[in-house]
Design a protein around this motif. Structure first.
Motif, short mmCIF file in Angstrom:
data_model
loop_
_atom_site.label_atom_id
_atom_site.label_comp_id
_atom_site.label_asym_id
_atom_site.label_seq_id
_atom_site.Cartn_x
_atom_site.Cartn_y
_atom_site.Cartn_z
N ILE A 67 40.75 42.35 45.54
CA ILE A 67 41.05 41.59 46.74
C ILE A 67 41.05 40.11 46.37
CG2 ILE A 67 40.14 40.85 48.98
CD1 ILE A 67 39.22 43.61 49.50
N PHE A 68 42.06 39.38 46.87
CA PHE A 68 42.19 37.95 46.61
C PHE A 68 42.05 37.22 47.95
CE2 PHE A 68 44.99 40.36 43.77
CZ PHE A 68 44.41 40.09 42.55
N ALA A 69 41.03 36.41 48.07
CA ALA A 69 40.77 35.65 49.29
C ALA A 69 40.86 34.17 48.97
CB ALA A 69 39.39 35.99 49.85
N CYS A 70 41.58 33.42 49.81
CA CYS A 70 41.77 31.99 49.62
C CYS A 70 41.29 31.25 50.86
CB CYS A 70 43.24 31.66 49.37
SG CYS A 70 43.97 32.57 47.99
N GLY A 71 40.61 30.13 50.65
CA GLY A 71 40.10 29.36 51.77
C GLY A 71 39.70 27.97 51.36
N VAL A 72 39.00 27.28 52.25
CA VAL A 72 38.52 25.91 52.06
C VAL A 72 37.08 25.84 52.58
CG1 VAL A 72 40.79 24.84 52.21
CG2 VAL A 72 39.50 25.26 54.31
N TYR A 73 36.39 24.74 52.48
CA TYR A 73 36.57 23.62 51.62
C TYR A 73 35.41 23.61 50.64
CZ TYR A 73 37.24 18.87 49.94
OH TYR A 73 37.47 17.79 49.15
N LYS A 74 35.60 23.49 49.44
CA LYS A 74 36.74 23.09 48.65
C LYS A 74 37.79 24.19 48.56
CE LYS A 74 33.87 24.59 44.92
NZ LYS A 74 32.53 24.30 44.60
N PRO A 75 39.06 23.85 48.28
CA PRO A 75 40.09 24.89 48.14
C PRO A 75 39.72 25.88 47.03
CG PRO A 75 41.09 22.73 48.35
CD PRO A 75 39.62 22.49 48.21
N THR A 76 39.60 27.13 47.41
CA THR A 76 39.02 28.13 46.51
C THR A 76 39.78 29.43 46.63
OG1 THR A 76 36.84 27.14 46.87
CG2 THR A 76 36.88 29.31 45.86
N MET A 77 39.88 30.14 45.51
CA MET A 77 40.36 31.52 45.47
C MET A 77 39.28 32.36 44.82
SD MET A 77 41.62 34.30 43.65
CE MET A 77 42.06 33.63 42.06
N ARG A 78 38.91 33.46 45.47
CA ARG A 78 37.92 34.38 44.92
C ARG A 78 38.54 35.76 44.78
NH1 ARG A 78 32.34 32.71 48.22
NH2 ARG A 78 32.09 30.65 47.21
N CYS A 79 38.30 36.34 43.62
CA CYS A 79 38.79 37.69 43.33
C CYS A 79 37.60 38.65 43.34
CB CYS A 79 39.50 37.72 41.98
SG CYS A 79 40.02 39.38 41.46
N TYR A 80 37.73 39.74 44.07
CA TYR A 80 36.66 40.72 44.21
C TYR A 80 37.09 42.04 43.58
CZ TYR A 80 34.71 37.43 47.55
OH TYR A 80 34.19 36.31 48.15
N ASP A 81 36.22 42.56 42.74
CA ASP A 81 36.44 43.85 42.09
C ASP A 81 35.88 44.94 43.00
OD1 ASP A 81 36.77 46.02 40.48
OD2 ASP A 81 35.72 45.19 38.75
N LEU A 82 36.75 45.77 43.56
CA LEU A 82 36.32 46.77 44.53
C LEU A 82 35.59 47.92 43.86
CD1 LEU A 82 39.42 46.87 46.90
CD2 LEU A 82 37.31 45.58 47.14
N ASN A 83 35.86 48.20 42.61
CA ASN A 83 35.14 49.28 41.93
C ASN A 83 33.66 48.93 41.73
OD1 ASN A 83 37.38 50.98 41.67
ND2 ASN A 83 38.08 49.88 39.85
N ASN A 84 33.38 47.65 41.55
CA ASN A 84 32.00 47.19 41.39
C ASN A 84 31.43 46.56 42.67
OD1 ASN A 84 31.87 47.94 38.64
ND2 ASN A 84 32.98 46.06 38.08
N LEU A 85 32.27 46.44 43.71
CA LEU A 85 31.86 45.88 45.00
C LEU A 85 31.21 44.51 44.84
CD1 LEU A 85 30.36 49.09 46.70
CD2 LEU A 85 32.65 48.13 46.96
N SER A 86 31.81 43.66 44.03
CA SER A 86 31.26 42.33 43.79
C SER A 86 32.39 41.39 43.40
CB SER A 86 30.21 42.37 42.68
OG SER A 86 30.77 42.81 41.47
N MET A 87 32.09 40.09 43.36
CA MET A 87 33.08 39.09 43.00
C MET A 87 33.29 39.08 41.49
SD MET A 87 33.25 35.06 44.08
CE MET A 87 31.72 34.65 43.26
N LYS A 88 34.55 39.05 41.09
CA LYS A 88 34.87 39.08 39.66
C LYS A 88 34.97 37.67 39.10
CE LYS A 88 37.99 41.21 36.32
NZ LYS A 88 36.90 41.98 35.68
#
Length: 494
Positions: A67-88
């Motif tokens: 899953i790729f989530a984008c937001g602010v602030y600061k401008p950020t993109m976070r990738c989450y690994d669903l198999n490990n249920l955590s942020m990659k």
């Protein structure tokens, strides 16, 4: 986890509940887990599934593992690994992200479009290349057979960037002044763009020409004559079924072989439709206030999901009953509707949790009610309520609200509290004198049980008139023979 029932459909909100602050040490978190039962019962589906302030867009990779989530602030993109249920991993940028698009099946190739006309390409190691498009962009999509990346925005041209050659190609010349959204059909690769003039234009990348257009504004004006509605979102179900979301809160369902919609759905809020998704026989449409799920053929509402925060984007996990909502809040909202489909394979434990909640639900229906019989109702003077909505029949009695029962009981017996108070005082005095030597009274040979009962009543200190008359039997000479003459012995079994 919060469970709501809308239109007899159970909706499980997996993102509600208390959370720990980031600055709280691990020792303090463990102590709070022991004290707070609500923290033990919470479900943290994906660890750290949130943004610094708010989330703008959310996407799912083609293989359904990231899953790729984008937001602010600061401008950020976070990738989450669903198999490990955590942020990659997490990546920060200089300007706000408008759109994010994965170019590969996983997280290794990504493209970002920013609000300052820049476009960045990222690999698994980080930023690969950065360039600037001629006009401000609003949406983008990728055409895999030709390796063309399409951009639409504040221009009548549909910008094309060929990733194989690494250069811009001649743009498509649209008839509208500007475009808000674009989508490539995965079945026949037709490019469809929604304009601010209420037009939907279709382009064939093989011949690089426009092959048709739909006048959605004319169909929308018959329902809501408030001006020409712009197109805000587009979705495909298959090769022919198309859903169009307008600026005025309408969802138009089209068959590409016809120039008129076969069904029009009004959200009744007058807000722009930010996202439309097909799911089996339902259509999921979202504006900033509500997510509505309704039947594609009849338009009959299935259920709806409301949020206390403004919604920005919708991401549905295909062939399941789970979807995510990007909203004006740090937390990314996660919802699960078992009636729409099973839980994804990476969180299959949700199915068993839902089954346990369904089994335990009946035990909590009457938490605020008290069970009473007909005799109990007569004692408190509420037997005239039998047959009304204030009493719910159950087995050999009724369920009554606790507040009504306590109020009626206090009215029917106003001195109950005084007797309760004296009883508690007597119990406290007896407990305080428990270590003292108690003198056992000498009981008579005849009717010992009755005499013992009278002695206990005398020691209890009950000041009622009936109790005083009963205790007087021990001292009255007229009843002396009751405890001396065996002819007056009370037969308990007779």
């Amino acid at each position: 986890m919060e469970v709501t029932d809308v239109n007899n459909v159970k909706i499980y909100n997996l993102s509600c509940g208390k959370t720990f602050p980031d600055w709280l040490p691990d020792r303090k978190k463990r102590q709070l887990l022991k004290k707070e039962p609500s923290l033990k019962r919470r479900i943290e589906l994906i660890q750290d599934f949130e943004m610094p302030q708010l989330c703008n867009t959310i996407n799912l990779s083609s293989n359904g593992e990231y899953i790729f989530a984008c937001g602010v602030y600061k401008p950020t993109m976070r990738c989450y690994d669903l198999n490990n249920l955590s942020m990659k991993f997490e990546r920060c940028f200089d300007s706000e992200i408008i759109k994010c698009k994965p170019l590969s099946d996983d997280y290794t190739k990504l493209v970002f479009m920013f609000c300052d006309r820049y476009v960045e390409f990222h690999s698994q190691s980080g930023r690969y290349y950065r360039l600037r498009i001629p006009k401000f962009g609003r949406d983008l999509d990728y055409h895999p057979p030709n390796c063309d990346l399409f951009f639409v925005g504040d221009t009548s041209d549909i910008i094309r960037l060929n990733l194989e050659k690494g250069q811009f190609l001649n743009p498509y010349q649209g008839s509208s002044t500007s475009f808000n959204c674009c989508k490539v059909n995965p079945f026949h690769h037709l490019l469809v763009c929604g304009s601010t003039d209420g037009q939907v234009e279709a382009w064939d990348p093989r011949i690089r020409e426009r092959v048709g257009s739909l006048d959605c504004a004319l169909s929308a004006l018959t329902v809501d004559p408030q001006g020409i509605p712009a197109i805000r979102s587009i979705a495909f179900k298959d090769g022919v079924n198309l859903a169009v979301g307008t600026e005025t809160g309408l969802v138009l369902l089209y068959d590409l072989r016809a120039n008129k919609p076969y069904y029009t759905k009004d959200h009744m809020y007058g807000l722009p439709i930010k996202s439309v998704v097909f799911h089996q026989e339902w259509v999921i449409s979202m504006d900033s206030k509500v997510v509505k799920i309704w039947d594609r053929e009849t338009g009959k509402p299935f259920t709806s999901v409301q949020s206390q925060y403004d919604l920005n984007d919708l991401c549905l996990v295909p062939e399941t009953g789970m979807f995510f909502l990007a909203c004006e809040n740090q937390k990314i909202q996660s919802f699960f509707i078992p009636s729409m489909g099973p839980a994804p394979k990476w969180c299959s434990f949700l199915d068993s949790i839902v089954e346990e909640l369904e089994e335990d639900q009946d035990d909590a229906i009457y938490d605020d009610y008290k069970f009473v019989t007909t005799k109990d109702l007569e004692e408190i003077g509420l037997n005239h309520l039998i047959g009304t909505n204030l009493l719910r029949s159950y087995m050999h009695g009724f369920f009554i609200d606790h507040r009504l029962y306590n109020k009626a009981k206090a009215t029917s017996n106003p001195f109950a509290y005084e007797r309760y108070k004296k009883k508690k005082i007597a119990e406290a005095m007896e407990a305080a004198s428990g270590d003292r030597v108690k003198l056992q009274p000498k009981l008579p040979k005849v009717n010992q049980e009755l005499a013992k009962k009278l002695y206990d009543l005398e020691l209890s200190g009950d000041g009622s008139r009936k109790a005083k008359q009963t205790v007087a039997l021990l001292k009255d000479e007229r009843f002396k023979s009751l405890f001396e003459n065996e002819d007056f012995q009370i037969e308990q079994d007779d």
